[in-house]
Design an enzyme around this catalytic site. Structure first.
Site, PDB file in Angstrom:
ATOM      1  N   TRP A 130      49.072  30.339  43.083  1.00 36.52           N
ATOM      2  CA  TRP A 130      47.666  30.745  43.037  1.00 36.52           C
ATOM      3  C   TRP A 130      47.040  30.384  44.390  1.00 36.52           C
ATOM      4  CZ3 TRP A 130      43.397  27.113  41.386  1.00 36.52           C
ATOM      5  CH2 TRP A 130      42.192  27.778  41.175  1.00 36.52           C
ATOM      6  N   ASP A 211      49.447  21.614  36.928  1.00 32.27           N
ATOM      7  CA  ASP A 211      48.247  22.427  36.802  1.00 32.27           C
ATOM      8  C   ASP A 211      48.370  23.136  35.458  1.00 32.27           C
ATOM      9  OD1 ASP A 211      46.152  24.152  36.948  1.00 32.27           O
ATOM     10  OD2 ASP A 211      46.763  25.154  38.792  1.00 32.27           O
ATOM     11  N   ALA A 213      46.394  25.328  33.291  1.00 34.19           N
ATOM     12  CA  ALA A 213      45.191  26.165  33.169  1.00 34.19           C
ATOM     13  C   ALA A 213      45.246  27.076  31.953  1.00 34.19           C
ATOM     14  CB  ALA A 213      45.009  27.000  34.436  1.00 34.19           C
ATOM     15  N   LYS A 246      40.061  29.096  30.290  1.00 29.23           N
ATOM     16  CA  LYS A 246      40.680  30.212  29.568  1.00 29.23           C
ATOM     17  C   LYS A 246      40.850  29.905  28.087  1.00 29.23           C
ATOM     18  CE  LYS A 246      41.635  31.496  33.880  1.00 29.23           C
ATOM     19  NZ  LYS A 246      41.524  30.756  35.122  1.00 29.23           N
TER      20      LYS A 246
HETATM   21  C1  LMR Z   1      42.500  33.652  38.625  1.00 33.43           C
HETATM   22  O1  LMR Z   1      43.559  33.221  39.066  1.00 33.43           O
HETATM   23  O2  LMR Z   1      42.173  34.838  38.700  1.00 33.43           O
HETATM   24  C2  LMR Z   1      41.541  32.715  37.941  1.00 33.43           C
HETATM   25  O3  LMR Z   1      42.103  31.467  37.844  1.00 33.43           O
HETATM   26  C3  LMR Z   1      40.194  32.731  38.566  1.00 33.43           C
HETATM   27  C4  LMR Z   1      40.180  32.048  39.891  1.00 33.43           C
HETATM   28  O4  LMR Z   1      39.376  31.122  40.036  1.00 33.43           O
HETATM   29  O5  LMR Z   1      40.928  32.429  40.805  1.00 33.43           O
END
Ligand code: LMR
Length: 397
Positions: A130, A211, A213, A246
């Site tokens: 990410w 992490d 999420a 989420k």
């Molecule tokens: C994403 O990966 O789209 C979400 O976790 C929102 C973000 O903050 O990037």
């Protein structure tokens, strides 16, 4: 002049797409960008259990005075139990927790904490990961390295290369691992791979920073936390950044938690004091509203059960979207094996198409995906899946 020294920076590679999508006047546009869960009708409703807890909190609240700097006990205790599960009783005095502004806040505070404890040591993130991991961790002054993880063209994990890289990482490095529903690939290690990773972490004295999420969005809240719990049970030191965006649908309330497992209870208390100081000098204390909601949902057996059912329904819908897309792609491109989409978990998959193809999807079909070719499967429904598959299929390798 002071501020005229600053250039305009590009908009965020994920959040910036929200505005682009909204500005597109096309009636048949499809949003597969930001990681927000949507139902069949494209809505992100307030979860019923969350709405009930919130009503009760608003009805009963007597004050909005400051709460403790690590967050209210009503959140901290049930949240710690949700993450640690049955491992908690054996590690209770070594496992600390703080409420943070979202999972991002937890990643940032955790990175800063690591930097204080091990100045100059690096954090390893998966390739790909990410993109905001880079901002949050290097923004806290911790150097970043990458380890191999996933081949986006062949659509498989690169476990041997990852293991080889971690074997060479200096002892004491931080290793950022996504607990479940890997962002952006959707590809999670299975039990044998996790076993191998945990063995390397223990043997090489590496510190995992999970992490988490998407707890509950893959299979269920227990299975999605299984390897975090194994690490908590086996390793001397672990960090966890948990997000309630989420799985509780609390995106804009910015609700998350940082957990730290230390070698002994004294170190746990020392870390708690350091976390308190880090938060005090950055945002003083976390927003409490979302945390109080989560605490209420988890502490009330009826609300907790309702919440578990709602998270389970989200996971089922995501699996349905995966099956639908894989089948539609197989119809459009019988020469391709797209079964990997169905086998993956959570909201995301990486199509493995190049930036030009991503741009063509946007310009020719009004289908918005992230520049690295990540799609959010929650944006698919029975009406648009065929259309999306037909647009994507010719671009796939
Ligand atoms: C994403 O990966 O789209 C979400 O976790 C929102 C973000 O903050 O990037």
């Amino acid at each position: 002049m002071t501020f005229s020294t600053l250039d305009t920076v590009p908009s965020d590679s994920i959040l910036g797409l929200m505005a682009e999508f909204q500005a597109d006047p096309a009636g048949d546009k499809v949003d597969l960008t930001v990681g927000v869960y949507r139902d069949d009708c494209g809505r992100t409703p307030v979860m019923t259990a969350v709405a009930r807890a919130e009503e009760a909190i608003v009805r009963e609240q007597a004050s909005k005075a400051y709460l403790p700097v690590l967050g209210p006990g009503e959140f901290l205790e049930p949240m710690r139990a949700l993450i640690a599960g049955p491992t908690l009783s054996a590690i209770e005095s070594r496992l600390g927790i703080a409420l943070t502004p979202g999972g991002c806040g937890a990643l940032r505070v955790g990175a800063e904490l690591f930097g204080l404890a091990q100045p100059g040591k690096s954090a390893y993130v998966s390739s790909p990961t990410w993109p905001n991991h880079y901002n949050l961790i290097s923004g806290a002054g911790v150097p970043i390295e990458t380890h191999p993880y996933y081949d986006p063209v062949q659509h498989h994990l690169e476990m041997q290369a990852m293991a080889d890289c971690l074997e060479r990482a200096p002892a004491g490095s931080l290793v950022v691992l996504q607990a479940a529903c890997h962002n952006p690939t959707g590809a999670d290690p299975g039990p044998p791979e996790w076993r191998a990773i945990l063995d390397i972490l223990g043997r090489r004295s590496l510190v995992p920073f999970f992490d988490m999420a998407y707890q509950g969005m893959g299979v269920d809240p227990d299975e999605d936390a299984a390897f975090v719990r194994a690490a908590l049970a086996e390793l001397p030191e672990v960090l966890v950044a948990a997000s309630c965006s989420k799985n509780f649908g609390l995106y804009r309330e910015r609700t998350g938690a940082l957990l730290w497992l230390t070698e002994n209870a004294a170190a746990c208390r020392a870390v708690a004091s350091q976390v308190g100081q880090i938060t005090r000098r950055s945002y003083s204390m976390p927003p409490a509203h979302g945390g109080l909601i989560v605490g209420r949902v988890l502490a009330d057996p009826k609300l907790r059960e309702a919440w578990r059912r709602e998270v389970a329904a989200m996971a089922v819908r995501l699996r349905h979207a995966r099956r639908g897309l894989a089948a539609a792609l197989a119809r459009a491109r019988p020469d391709l094996d797209c079964s990997w989409i169905e086998a993956q978990r959570g909201m995301f998959s990486l199509l493995g198409i190049d930036a030009e193809a991503v741009q063509r999807l946007r310009e020719e079909h009004h289908i918005y995906i992230v520049g690295d070719s990540r799609i959010n499967l929650a944006g698919l429904n029975d009406e648009n899946t065929q259309l999306v598959a037909e647009a994507i299929a010719p671009l796939m390798r």
